[in-house]
Structure formats: C-alpha cells, structure tokens
Design an enzyme around this catalytic site. Sequence first.
Site, PDB file in Angstrom:
ATOM      1  N   HIS A  51      46.538  45.043  30.466  1.00  0.00           N
ATOM      2  CA  HIS A  51      47.103  43.705  30.240  1.00  0.00           C
ATOM      3  C   HIS A  51      47.339  43.443  28.747  1.00  0.00           C
ATOM      4  O   HIS A  51      47.163  42.322  28.263  1.00  0.00           O
ATOM      5  CB  HIS A  51      46.189  42.616  30.797  1.00  0.00           C
ATOM      6  CG  HIS A  51      46.018  42.666  32.281  1.00  0.00           C
ATOM      7  ND1 HIS A  51      46.779  41.904  33.139  1.00  0.00           N
ATOM      8  CD2 HIS A  51      45.195  43.386  33.072  1.00  0.00           C
ATOM      9  CE1 HIS A  51      46.417  42.155  34.393  1.00  0.00           C
ATOM     10  NE2 HIS A  51      45.454  43.057  34.381  1.00  0.00           N
TER      11      HIS A  51
ATOM     12  N   ASN B 234      45.836  37.675  39.241  1.00  0.00           N
ATOM     13  CA  ASN B 234      47.127  38.350  39.155  1.00  0.00           C
ATOM     14  C   ASN B 234      48.176  37.575  39.940  1.00  0.00           C
ATOM     15  O   ASN B 234      47.836  36.625  40.647  1.00  0.00           O
ATOM     16  CB  ASN B 234      47.021  39.771  39.738  1.00  0.00           C
ATOM     17  CG  ASN B 234      46.384  40.763  38.772  1.00  0.00           C
ATOM     18  OD1 ASN B 234      46.379  40.547  37.551  1.00  0.00           O
ATOM     19  ND2 ASN B 234      45.856  41.841  39.305  1.00  0.00           N
TER      20      ASN B 234
HETATM   21 FE1  HDD Z   1      40.985  43.201  34.897  1.00  0.00          FE
HETATM   22  C1  HDD Z   1      41.889  42.356  31.742  1.00  0.00           C
HETATM   23  C2  HDD Z   1      43.072  40.767  36.157  1.00  0.00           C
HETATM   24  C3  HDD Z   1      40.279  44.224  38.095  1.00  0.00           C
HETATM   25  C4  HDD Z   1      38.686  45.312  33.679  1.00  0.00           C
HETATM   26  N1  HDD Z   1      42.252  41.845  34.108  1.00  0.00           N
HETATM   27  C5  HDD Z   1      42.493  41.652  32.775  1.00  0.00           C
HETATM   28  C6  HDD Z   1      43.443  40.596  32.604  1.00  0.00           C
HETATM   29  C7  HDD Z   1      43.776  40.154  33.848  1.00  0.00           C
HETATM   30  C8  HDD Z   1      43.022  40.935  34.787  1.00  0.00           C
HETATM   31  C9  HDD Z   1      44.752  39.050  34.187  1.00  0.00           C
HETATM   32  C10 HDD Z   1      43.987  40.112  31.275  1.00  0.00           C
HETATM   33  C11 HDD Z   1      43.317  38.866  30.821  1.00  0.00           C
HETATM   34  C12 HDD Z   1      43.970  38.373  29.558  1.00  0.00           C
HETATM   35  O1  HDD Z   1      45.059  37.796  29.660  1.00  0.00           O
HETATM   36  O2  HDD Z   1      43.403  38.620  28.509  1.00  0.00           O
HETATM   37  N2  HDD Z   1      41.615  42.668  36.742  1.00  0.00           N
HETATM   38  C13 HDD Z   1      42.388  41.577  37.053  1.00  0.00           C
HETATM   39  C14 HDD Z   1      42.382  41.378  38.485  1.00  0.00           C
HETATM   40  C15 HDD Z   1      41.619  42.349  39.024  1.00  0.00           C
HETATM   41  C16 HDD Z   1      41.117  43.154  37.922  1.00  0.00           C
HETATM   42  C17 HDD Z   1      43.104  40.259  39.206  1.00  0.00           C
HETATM   43  C18 HDD Z   1      41.279  42.593  40.457  1.00  0.00           C
HETATM   44  C19 HDD Z   1      40.926  41.654  41.266  1.00  0.00           C
HETATM   45  N3  HDD Z   1      39.748  44.549  35.730  1.00  0.00           N
HETATM   46  C20 HDD Z   1      39.577  44.808  37.073  1.00  0.00           C
HETATM   47  C21 HDD Z   1      38.522  45.775  37.243  1.00  0.00           C
HETATM   48  C22 HDD Z   1      38.052  46.075  35.985  1.00  0.00           C
HETATM   49  C23 HDD Z   1      38.837  45.296  35.056  1.00  0.00           C
HETATM   50  C24 HDD Z   1      38.035  46.298  38.569  1.00  0.00           C
HETATM   51  C25 HDD Z   1      36.956  46.999  35.548  1.00  0.00           C
HETATM   52  C26 HDD Z   1      35.955  47.339  36.268  1.00  0.00           C
HETATM   53  N4  HDD Z   1      40.438  43.780  33.031  1.00  0.00           N
HETATM   54  C27 HDD Z   1      39.421  44.619  32.770  1.00  0.00           C
HETATM   55  C28 HDD Z   1      39.097  44.735  31.308  1.00  0.00           C
HETATM   56  C29 HDD Z   1      40.156  43.778  30.670  1.00  0.00           C
HETATM   57  C30 HDD Z   1      40.901  43.270  31.883  1.00  0.00           C
HETATM   58  C31 HDD Z   1      39.098  46.162  30.806  1.00  0.00           C
HETATM   59  C32 HDD Z   1      41.018  44.360  29.578  1.00  0.00           C
HETATM   60  C33 HDD Z   1      41.103  43.308  28.515  1.00  0.00           C
HETATM   61  C34 HDD Z   1      40.146  42.326  28.897  1.00  0.00           C
HETATM   62  O3  HDD Z   1      39.555  42.686  30.078  1.00  0.00           O
HETATM   63  O4  HDD Z   1      39.898  41.313  28.303  1.00  0.00           O
HETATM   64  O5  HDD Z   1      37.826  44.291  31.054  1.00  0.00           O
END
Ligand code: HDD
Length: 713
Positions: free
Chosen positions: A96, A169
């Site tokens: 993202h 999402n």
């Molecule tokens: Fe995630 C970012 C949405 C599963 C690990 N995720 C991130 C962002 C969104 C989502 C919208 C960006 C937020 C922003 O604007 O800063 N992610 C989802 C949704 C998921 C999902 C709807 C399933 C239901 N994500 C998911 C899993 C993991 C992550 C299973 C790890 C185990 N997501 C992350 C992260 C991020 C992230 C690596 C990257 C940047 C951040 O968090 O801030 O932690």
Amino acid sequence: MAKSKDATAPGSKSAPKSGKPSASQAPPVTRPAGGETHQTAAAPDDRITTNHGVPVSDNQNSLKAGARGPSLLEDFVLREKIQHFDHERIPERIVHARGSAAHGYFELTKSLARYTRAKILTEVGRRTELFARFSTVAGGAGSVDTPRDVRGFAVKMYTREGNWDLVGNNIPVFFIQDAIKFPDLIHAVKMEADKGYPQAASAHDTFWDFIGLMPEATHMIMWAMSDRAIPRSLRMMEGFGVNTFRLLNDKDEAVFVKFHWRPKLGTQSTGWDEAVKIAGADPDYHRRDLFEAIEAGNFPEWEFGVQLFTQEEADALPFDILDATKLIPEEVAPIRVVGRMVLDRNPDNFFAETEQAAFLPTNIVPGIDFSEDPLLQGRLFSYQDTQLSRLGSVNFHQLPINQAKGCPFQNFQRDGHMQMAVPKGRANYEPNSLADNGEEGGPREDPKGGFRTAPVPLEGEKVRLRAETFADHYSQARLFFRSQTPIEQAHLASALVFELSKVAIEAVRLRILANLQNVDTDLATRVATGLGMDLPAKSAPAVEPQDLDLSPALRIVGKYPDSLMGRKVAILVTDGADGAVVTAVKKAAEAEGAAVLIIAPKVGGATLKGGKLLKADGQLAGNPSVLFDAVALVVSDDGCVQLMKDSAGIDFVHNAFVHLKAIGFTPEAQPLLDKCGVEPDAGIVDLSGGADGFIAPAKTRQWDREPKVRMLA
Ligand code: HDD
C-alpha cells in the site's frame, strides 16, 4: 568558464577577482548584472533560519575559502541543509505504498447503543474528525494510480475514546486465510525478485504461480479480475472492514459485525484499456481527482453501514465467519446504514500527513473488539511492527497525524527515540502513592470505562491447523461470478485472459484453468478459448463447491447513479466552432453536477464563429478523452479537417468510442467520426437537436457498444 558562470549565476554575489579579499576590500555584497536575486530583505518573522533558529543571511551561496575556493567544513548552514535533505525519505510502506488521503468527519445517524458502548457508534449527530487514506497494494510509492489492483481503504477516526482505525480494502474478502501466508502473497505479487519488474502489476509468473497453488485465493481473484479493481475514482469505491469484528455492549454481550462504506457517487469503474491509457496520460489520475474534488467543494461522501449477526446466525451459515476469504451476502444479512463519512479537507503536507499516517488495526475503542480470524490476528502484530521500521520510533503515535486528537492520552511509557512530550514529576510507574505525598501521581486504570475484551470462552490444544470450516474455496467464487451481469462476467473472463497471457510458464496457466473449473465451467472454457489452450482436467477441490443463492448486490453495472455528479465532461472546441452549442452543452452538463472542461488544439483557446475567443482549460494532446467520462465535439468544418490530421484528435474520438463513452457532436464533426470508425448508437448524439439528448448517455457507459469494439472472452 567556471569563473564567469559563478559570477553571473542568479543570486550569486560578486567577489574580488583575485578570490583573496584584502583587509582593505569591502565584503562582497554587491550583485553583478545578471546576478540579481528575486529576494528582498526579510522581516524578522519571515526570515529563513536553521533548524536551531539561527537566521540565515544567504541561502544561495555556500561558505568558501575565496569565491572560487573549496567549501568550508564550518558551514553549518550548508551541512544542516544537505544532511536534512539526504534523509528526507523514509522507507515506503511494504504494501500500500502508493496512497492519497484527505481529512474529514464521521457522523452517526442511528445509534447502535443496543449492541455497543462505543461512543462513536452511540452518539447520534456527533461529528468525529477522521483521516482516510486510499492506496494501491502492489506498486511502489511512485507508481501509477490505475493498475489492476485491490485498493486500500483505511480510515483513522479520532474518537473521544481513542483512535479507531478501520483498515480495510475496496474488496470485502482477502486472498489468504492465515496471516502466515501474507509475506509469500506479497513477494509473489510485487516485482519479480531477480528482474525488478513488473511494477504495480499482477500479470506475471510469480503471482499466478502462487495463486494456482493457493485455491483459497480464488474468490478474491474473482474480485480482483472484476472491474472493481480498476476504479474510476477513489470517490467511487466501496470500502469494507473485511475481517469480522465484534461489538460489545454495556453488559459485555457480543454480536459479530462487518463494516461497510458505500460511496454516494455509486461504485464506478474504468475499462481495462482505458485504465492502461490513463496510466500514461495522468499517472496521478486518482490523486488529482480526489484533491480537485475537495478543492472545488465537492466533498466525497460514503454511507457507513454494519452487518450484525449473532453466534447462532453465524453457525447457520455455510462458511466460517472467521475466514476472510468469505463474505456475507447483503441478501442474507442486510447492511444497516448508521452513519456517514465526508472528506472535506485536503492534507496541508503530503509527507507529514499522508506518508506518516500509521494505520493500526489494533487501534480500537471500548465497545468494539476483534474476532479470532487468523488473518486479523496476524494483522494485529504486523502494523505496529511495520511502523517501527518505517517511522523509526516507538513514539510515532506523537506525530500530529497519528495523535489521539479526540481525547488526551497518558500513561507511564517514557522516553525512546524522538520523544516529543515533556512529562513532569517522578511518577513514571504504577501503582504509586505519590499523590498521598502531595505530588502528581499520574493516571489510573478505568475498569468500567476502559477497553475490555469480549469474554469469549476458548479451549483446545495448541495446533498448527486450519479448521475444516475453512475448506470450501470455490462456492463463494462461483457465487460472485454467477451474480455478475453478462457484461461484468465478460470483463472478468477477459481480465483473466489478459493476465494469464502474460504468464510465460504454461504449467501455471494450466493449473489456473484446472482450478477455475471448480468455479464455473463456462468461465474456465472462455478463459481457455481466450488463451488458445485446451482445458485441462479439473483440479480436485478440498470440498465440493455448492450453488449458493445469487447476490445481485455484488454487481456494479446497472447501478450507476442517475447524475453526472463526480463526472468530467470535455468539450473539444476548434476555431470557428459555434459558441452557442458550447454554452448549451456546458450548461446542461453542469446542471447535472458534471465538471466541464474546454479542450482545444491550442492552450490559449479557440476563436469561435463570430470572432470571440473561448479560453481553453486544457490542450488536446495533454487531455486525451480517457481522462473524461463523456465528450462533446463542437467543431467547424476547418477545425474538423485539422483534427483529422492530428493523432491526438483521432485518438480523442476513437478512444471515447471504444471506451463506451457518450459522444455529442456538431454535424461538422461527421468526417472525423467516420474516420475514427464511430458507428451510431444511443450514445452518439447530434447536438444540433440541443444538448439535452447528450446528458442521459453521459451518465453511463454504452455497454451495448462493447461487442462492436472489443473481443471479449
Ligand atoms: Fe495490510 C498496510 C489493508 C492484510 C500487513 N493493509 C495496509 C493498508 C491497508 C491494508 C489499507 C495501508 C494503510 C495505509 O493507508 O497506510 N491488509 C489490509 C486488509 C487486509 C490486510 C484489508 C486483509 C483483511 N496486512 C494484511 C496482513 C498483514 C498485513 C495479513 C500481515 C500479516 N498491511 C500490513 C503491513 C502494512 C499494511 C505490512 C504496510 C504498511 C502499514 O501496514 O502501515 O503492516
């Protein structure tokens, strides 16, 4: 050469030729001809200072040993400036990374007090400040806005009981069921590890290799290959909390909940060919659209809705509500609309706000609670952890965009990298009795009002297992595909053909075809035909899929709002055009809420019939029709001849036609329409009969035209 360049560079100061000022020489303060600066002396409040507050006398020249001599190490002004610049970037989000955001508010319209004690969901009429960030998933921060991809829909609500981040999402389900697969999923979809490409694209070997081996992703793939993954605007996307959560009332009674955002402008998409061309014409298409809409006072708005269901209702469903690859059809559990979100302010600074915003699924408030969804459980660790490497400090919650603004925050956590707060006193532990000694004792626990976890009874052995109830990977994929309109099904099948055509490993394509047959034989056959491949044997599903009741709510086509709100109309005008027609089209389109732009071959505008100059909002080559929802061609005979010689003019008309857009035209444009292969249909409107006939087709796409202009699977 270097000497004369130095001496005449804008803003540079003259120096004695020798470069060695003698004691008798005046300091070099005069500026030679050609070297004037635009700067005037600053008032004390306006002057540039160093980060430590020292006023800067010269922001154009570094300190040197003589005018042509080497720079001096003691130049702290130079060193501080360059050093700060060197460290301007922080690691982009691992997923993202590319995002756009805005400030706004949440307003509750119906209380959920029966189900929750969360103030934000019980205080009708109260407005809660929020910050929403929308993003693509796969591309880097500098990638384009319109790839085929899931869009992040993250909302940080600064409630009176702490921040509540709903990190969702624009698709209500996810690729995988367990967080332990997330790094693999993301490695597979991102640029291939050896090549460093493709950027922001799932159409490549490693992604489809992973998907073929991960049948649980099939439902999500149906969504990702649908038009939902190429949204027209961030303002026209639905948002979903995806995971199942709980609401908890005063008596700690729990009910399950799924969260929904529904855009006032309706869910609208681009076409694939259009999205690809927009990526070239305006890589910032969505970011610009959001910013400009808010700037113009057209505040994007979403309804906030909940699906509520009890444990008994959950148990009766043919799937597990802890499985994030499943949705609950609206027809089974209706969405109750209880609030709205309005985005009414652009960020002042992209980095400080959009980039530094840290969304955390663990940001939750009393009255809301997690479920045991194993994907959500992993998320509860990941986000906090990722901020530490991205923002670099345990104190990232002190950044203005991340601070709990709706209430104070206070505890006994202390110190750490980049501590901004200055706590007073010696109470940095708890319990303490310092108050008895007349000192500040600090905050205390609040057993009644504080966050409490739902008292869910749990037992079992420690196992690395997936519940049997997670085993059906295809029923909901089938439900989604079969619930679509024929045109949406054709788009979905064509997207699969496109993506798999980019997959070089034939065995991977075959595996996907084998799996797709569990979704729908017709779909699999169409994709195989589109690929020019024979259908392989069907793969054996873990659980035989069932035919669930269809859910028309999952469609987009046929649900566009009866309005031009949020849409853009271009009027392509040439010299000699009829100004009255331009005015009529503009008036009619604006009356329905459209933003109307005048596009001309020259940015200065066009000289209309009668000699009046009509100023242009944009020049033709820089404003292709892919950037608009409908176009009107108001041209003269001569103007038409000129446009027919210009590929930008031809593309403008041709693309509007093949992208199923309404085209209004004055009769002088007929030769151009003919040259571009435009065939008459309900969306091709002769404006000599007035502008009104153009408005209805401008509100939608001409879906009936599609078979004439595109081979769909
Ligand atoms: Fe995630 C970012 C949405 C599963 C690990 N995720 C991130 C962002 C969104 C989502 C919208 C960006 C937020 C922003 O604007 O800063 N992610 C989802 C949704 C998921 C999902 C709807 C399933 C239901 N994500 C998911 C899993 C993991 C992550 C299973 C790890 C185990 N997501 C992350 C992260 C991020 C992230 C690596 C990257 C940047 C951040 O968090 O801030 O932690």
